[in-house]
Design an enzyme around this catalytic site. Structure first.
Site, PDB file in Angstrom:
ATOM      1  N   GLU A 418       0.811  -1.218   0.000  1.00 25.39           N
ATOM      2  CA  GLU A 418       0.000   0.000   0.000  1.00 25.39           C
ATOM      3  C   GLU A 418       0.848   1.273   0.000  1.00 25.39           C
ATOM      4  OE1 GLU A 418      -3.108   0.269  -0.460  1.00 25.39           O
ATOM      5  OE2 GLU A 418      -4.210  -1.398   0.461  1.00 25.39           O
ATOM      6  N   GLU A 488      -3.957 -10.593  -0.251  1.00 24.29           N
ATOM      7  CA  GLU A 488      -4.817 -10.538   0.944  1.00 24.29           C
ATOM      8  C   GLU A 488      -6.218 -10.902   0.485  1.00 24.29           C
ATOM      9  OE1 GLU A 488      -4.559  -6.742   3.042  1.00 24.29           O
ATOM     10  OE2 GLU A 488      -2.400  -6.690   2.726  1.00 24.29           O
TER      11      GLU A 488
HETATM   12  C1  IPT Z   1      -5.205  -3.820   3.666  1.00 24.91           C
HETATM   13  C2  IPT Z   1      -3.809  -3.688   4.208  1.00 24.91           C
HETATM   14  O1  IPT Z   1      -2.856  -4.053   3.266  1.00 24.91           O
HETATM   15  C3  IPT Z   1      -3.579  -4.468   5.433  1.00 24.91           C
HETATM   16  O2  IPT Z   1      -2.401  -4.030   6.042  1.00 24.91           O
HETATM   17  C4  IPT Z   1      -4.734  -4.366   6.379  1.00 24.91           C
HETATM   18  O3  IPT Z   1      -4.900  -3.036   6.729  1.00 24.91           O
HETATM   19  C5  IPT Z   1      -5.958  -4.836   5.687  1.00 24.91           C
HETATM   20  O4  IPT Z   1      -6.208  -4.056   4.576  1.00 24.91           O
HETATM   21  C6  IPT Z   1      -7.192  -4.728   6.539  1.00 24.91           C
HETATM   22  O5  IPT Z   1      -7.087  -5.283   7.779  1.00 24.91           O
HETATM   23  S1  IPT Z   1      -5.619  -2.289   2.927  1.00 24.91           S
HETATM   24  C7  IPT Z   1      -7.364  -2.167   2.878  1.00 24.91           C
HETATM   25  C8  IPT Z   1      -7.759  -0.735   2.968  1.00 24.91           C
HETATM   26  C9  IPT Z   1      -7.903  -2.761   1.648  1.00 24.91           C
END
Ligand code: IPT
Length: 975
Positions: A418, A488
């Site tokens: 990010e 993710e």
């Molecule tokens: C995404 C992040 O990469 C991760 O660090 C964590 O924040 C996760 O989301 C949520 O728990 S970013 C999200 C705004 C898509």
């Protein structure tokens, strides 16, 4: 004359990574003979600003007797019982004004001092380096009064040459650590802000002729079975691999037949690099990673990531982890069929990667870089796209790659998380490609994929993954040729995630989709005297993101959550499914490399009402992708009740990550059924007996009560008040649940904020009106209208009771009135029993919690648990603890048992507080048992989804308000 004051020293706010540190080099576990760990109690002084004290403290002999003490490694905010400040949690937003590279005046600064003597057997000659494995966020270091330098890059190693400064006794090491620095702009990961010297500090002896940096190149040619080994070393020497009979000079190549390394069979060869002055132990794994034909391959084969994102976290010590905790993480992963880790979002403690090499996990090693907060300024000023920051970014890339390059487990480098797009990222990518062409690159934040070798997304919904899998997603041409992974997905916040099985089907259908990494491994709930586990806001932060920091598959104390059990089931590397014929099973090897020779297959026959028995099954040692149909032994059908086969694949012998007998995969099928697809369904299937009719007795009205068989009702309301001798508070329609984090949804997807929409509708304050309590010849019919104030929407529910001498039957019909646009949270009845009914037994899905889109791990069988153990202790209380596909459930107080049978199978929840109390609680410690065990007997529940950060509930798991009919039979029996 005006004066301008720049608070704090300049190094804090310049963009440079620091001064004085040695170039990074490969990490290896140092022997005790040449390593002096400097962990332990240090003198500590905390100041509110960076310049509150001068540097006099760093001089040897400076009087620190009135200072506090703290433990290194450790975060100061987690020590001193609050005397050293407090942790703070933000997700995206920086917890200080965004004005890079400037930092606030309020800049907690910890001065750390420790003195040490060299051990008596400390080697003579040579030199020494002082090594810091991780300090957040910026340090300035002195040894014996000499300044060694400064550094940033919190989760990266830094070494300083100190040989000439060392004395046999009375060395003084002084470290000034600032919580905020320009480096903080590069470290905006979604986690607690935890300053301190949080990883080890050590003095390392470097003998004359010591190895400098070295690179192990160990590739594998899957066509020939040959491995190629070359070790490049700054300092020339020889490399020996006794098992392979190799003894070669550094820089020289050897080609020999080897067994390859992969995450399933992590074959390592012990080796040694010997230079004139040092013997470095090596563990060599031969493998080749490549993107070929649009697929990510290791040793010539497409691999499938069954991964998790792992932050380093311990509820007491934050990001300070001991070796035992790291090992526990890897063991828990392996035992739950996880085969990959993304080290979100920074390089982990180096010893963790040794464990991944040894026990077998694919690793995406991510650089310590995240500038997410610039998202809130439309990425204006983003350091990742500003040449002035590029040296800092390159320094981070180099420290990551140089430290970790010799680990076979690391198969991809990731530029960070990010951080938008920009020239700095491109510069990092070019540097890494040049330095290590043997590993592909990952970065999710740039949809053009110009700097990456894999296409990666986070939280894409199933439909999009399907499009990508079919290569129908369009996008730039370069990207269209890349393999795809979800770096993710399936946000494991609170109760959930739902929809894992559907993702897995996509990964198994489309070869382009090479799996993903669940967000995330563990809840970051910090131990807290009042709250049990704390989340954002619990330390009085003025800006925070609440419970979003608790979104793991493990609870903070590393108890596996139901989400982890579900994930383990969904990603099983052996599929056990009903076969084509009756009483036969299809076994498929889903490993990428391993055959099934390490497994013992058993089948267990379990009938409702008869003891289970187990036989072993003959299954050939299928290779990867192989599949076979196996017949189960003949058994007579049970006279009553239903019967099930459970087929298990267990470890035939012990492996380094689990004992013999550990179950890796299992599957179920109804025993003796003619139609193997006919499983859960309604009574009659799988030999399931139909629900007793329980009819015949006439209701009698007396003293304001209606008595019907074993039951007594309030005549006015039609509410059941007694069953046999047991006082009950009558079942009534219930449609609401304490919102889960996923029901709440994310701020950026308002349509998926179901909890808010449910409460706007008033589902949490339904009014129950009795429209009729009508005894007939053999029933008592109670007509109700259940609706929220202020709305014309309603549910008409008719509860039709009938009974024989022992059994009480309830037939419920529900008719929605009006235009229900929202799904219902649940649809069923709720009733209360006296608190002594604390032991539960049931036949149905178990032993763990299950919801419509997270029920793969629910095994049909007989289960028993105490009511207190039925619930899941999510850090922020919310709906939990339901058991799915329950045929009957029984609660007892040791003397009397209350039994509930259902048709169709139902979802069953028992707890010592109401949904309303559960919803009102902010922490587990807010929940105290009352005098009632509350049961929810649900015809259906709405799915879980993962809308706390990602897609909501899939249409097939939505609980639409529509006409429904279901029945229960209740009885109370005293032993
Ligand atoms: C995404 C992040 O990469 C991760 O660090 C964590 O924040 C996760 O989301 C949520 O728990 S970013 C999200 C705004 C898509």
């Amino acid at each position: 004359m005006s004066t301008s004051r720049i608070p704090g020293p300049a190094y804090l706010e310049d963009r440079s990574p620091g001064t004085g540190a040695l170039p990074p080099r490969a990490w290896y576990p140092e022997s005790d003979a040449t390593r002096l760990g400097l962990g332990g109690r240090w003198r500590f002084r905390l100041s509110p600003t960076a310049d509150a004290h001068d540097e006099a403290f760093a001089r040897p002999g400076h009087d620190t007797s009135d200072w506090a003490e703290l433990t290194v490694p450790g975060h100061w905010v987690l020590q001193g019982d609050g005397a050293f400040g407090a942790p703070a949690y933000t997700n995206v937003a920086y917890p200080f004004p965004v004005d890079p590279p400037r930092v606030p005046d309020e800049n907690p600064t910890g001065d750390h001092v420790r003195t040490f003597d060299l051990p008596p057997d400390w080697p003579d000659g040579g030199s020494a380096v002082l090594r810091f494995e991780g300090v957040e966020s910026c340090a300035r270091v002195w040894l014996n009064g000499h300044e060694l330098g400064t550094f940033k890059g919190s989760r990266l190693p830094h070494e300083f040459p100190v040989g000439a400064l060392l004395r046999p006794t009375g060395n003084t090491l002084a470290v000034r650590v600032h919580q905020w620095s320009s480096g903080s702009y590069l470290e905006d990961q979604d986690q607690w802000w935890l300053p301190g010297i949080f990883r080890e500090v050590a003095l390392l002896h470097r003998p004359e002729g010591a190895a400098g940096d070295f690179s192990v190149h160990a590739s594998y040619d899957h066509r020939s079975g040959l491995g190629t080994l070359r070790v490049d070393s700054e300092v020339p020497g020889r490399v020996t691999v006794p098992e392979l009979g190799l003894d070669l000079a550094t820089g020289e190549s050897a080609v020999v037949p080897v067994e390859a390394w992969n995450a399933e069979l992590p074959r390592l060869y012990a080796a040694q690099l010997a230079t004139a002055g040092e013997r470095v132990p090596l563990r060599i794994g031969f493998r080749t990673v490549a993107v070929e034909d649009g697929l990510l391959k290791v040793n010539g084969r497409r691999i499938l990531f069954r991964g998790v994102n792992r932050h380093e976290f311990h509820p007491a010590t934050g990001r300070t982890l001991d070796l035992a905790t790291m090992r526990e993480d890897v063991l828990l992963m392996k035992r739950h069929n996880i085969n990959a880790v993304r080290t979100s979002h920074y390089p982990p403690h180096p010893a963790f990667l040794d464990l991944c090499d040894e026990l077998g996990l694919w690793v995406i090693d991510e650089c310590d870089l995240e500038t997410h907060g610039f998202h809130l300024t439309d990425w204006r000023g983003n350091p990742a796209d500003d040449d002035r920051w590029t040296p800092a970014l390159l320094d981070r890339a180099a420290r990551t790659v140089e430290r970790d390059k010799n680990h076979p487990s690391v198969v991809l480098w990731s530029l960070g998380n990010e951080s938008g797009t920009g020239r700095g990222l491109t510069a990092m990518a070019s540097w890494i490609r040049e330095r290590d062409p043997s590993r592909p690159l990952h970065y999710e934040g740039d949809p053009s994929c110009r700097d990456t070798d894999v296409y990666s997304l986070m939280y894409a919904d199933h439909a999009e993954v399907d499009r990508i899998g079919r290569r129908a997603d369009g996008g730039p041409e370069h990207r269209a040729r890349l393999p795809f992974l979800l770096c993710e997905y399936a946000h494991a916040m609170g109760n959930g995630p739902g929809g894992l099985a559907e993702y897995q089907r996509l990964f198994e259908t489309h070869e382009r989709c090479q799996g993903g990494f669940v967000w995330e491994w563990i809840d970051h709930g910090l131990d807290h005297p009042r709250f049990g586990h704390a989340y954002g806001g619990d330390f009085g932060e003025e800006l925070h993101d609440g419970a979003f920091v608790c979104d793991g598959l493990l609870l903070p104390d590393r108890t596996p959550s139901p989400g982890l059990t579900e994930y383990a089931k969904v990603i099983e590397p052996v599929r056990i499914a009903p076969g084509d014929g009756p009483d036969s099973v299809r076994i498929t090897n889903l490993h990428d490399f391993a055959d099934l020779s390490g497994f013992l297959f058993t089948c267990t026959h379990e009938a409702d009402g008869a003891g289970p028995f187990t036989r072993t099954l003959d299954v050939p040692p299928l290779g990867p992708g192989g599949s076979v149909e196996v017949e189960l032994p003949p058994v007579p059908r049970p006279a009553t009740g239903e019967a099930w086969w459970t087929v298990r694949a267990s470890l035939a012998g012990p492996v380094p990550w689990a004992p013999s007998g550990h179950t890796v995969a299992w599957g179920q099928l109804p025993a003796g059924a003619t139609d193997p697809t006919d499983s859960a369904g309604s009574a009659g299937s799988a030999g399931r007996p139909a629900l007793p009719r329980a009819r015949g007795l006439a209701p009698r009205v007396r003293d304001g009560l209606v008595v019907l068989g074993p039951a007594a009702f309030e005549a006015g309301t039609g509410r059941l008040i007694r069953l046999g001798g047991v006082p009950v508070s009558g079942p009534r329609l219930d449609v609401w649940r304490a919102p889960t984090d996923n029901d709440r949804g994310a701020p950026w997807t308002p349509a998926d904020q179901l909890a808010r929409r449910w409460s706007e509708l008033g589902l949490h304050r339904m009014r129950h009106r009795t429209d009729g309590v009508e005894p007939t010849a053999d029933t008592l019919e109670v007509r109700t209208r259940v609706a929220p104030a202020g709305s014309a929407l309603a549910l008409r529910a008719v509860l039709r009771w009938s009974a024989d001498a022992e059994l009480l039957r309830l037939d419920v019909t529900v008719e929605p009135e009006g235009d229900w646009e929202l799904p219902l949270p649940r649809l069923g009845v709720r009733m209360g029993l006296p608190s002594a009914f604390g032991r539960a037994r049931w036949f149905g899905g178990g032993p763990g919690e299950a919801y419509p889109d997270s029920r793969s791990a629910a095994r049909i069988g007989l289960h028993r648990l105490n009511v207190d153990a039925l619930g899941t202790r999510y850090v922020r209380p919310q709906e939990n603890g339901a058991r799915a596909d329950v045929r009957w459930a029984q609660l007892d107080d040791g003397v009397t048992s209350v039994r509930i049978e259902g048709d169709p199978a139902f979802s069953f929840t028992a707890r010592r507080w109401t949904s309303e109390q559960l919803a009102a609680a902010r922490h587990r410690t807010d929940l105290t048992p009352g005098d009632t065990v509350w049961l929810n007997l649900d015809h259906a529940q709405h799915g879980l989804g993962s809308a706390s950060c990602g897609p909501g509930v899939l249409p097939e798991h939505r609980l639409t308000a529509e006409p429904a009919a279901f029945a229960f039979v209740l009885s109370a029996r005293t032993a």
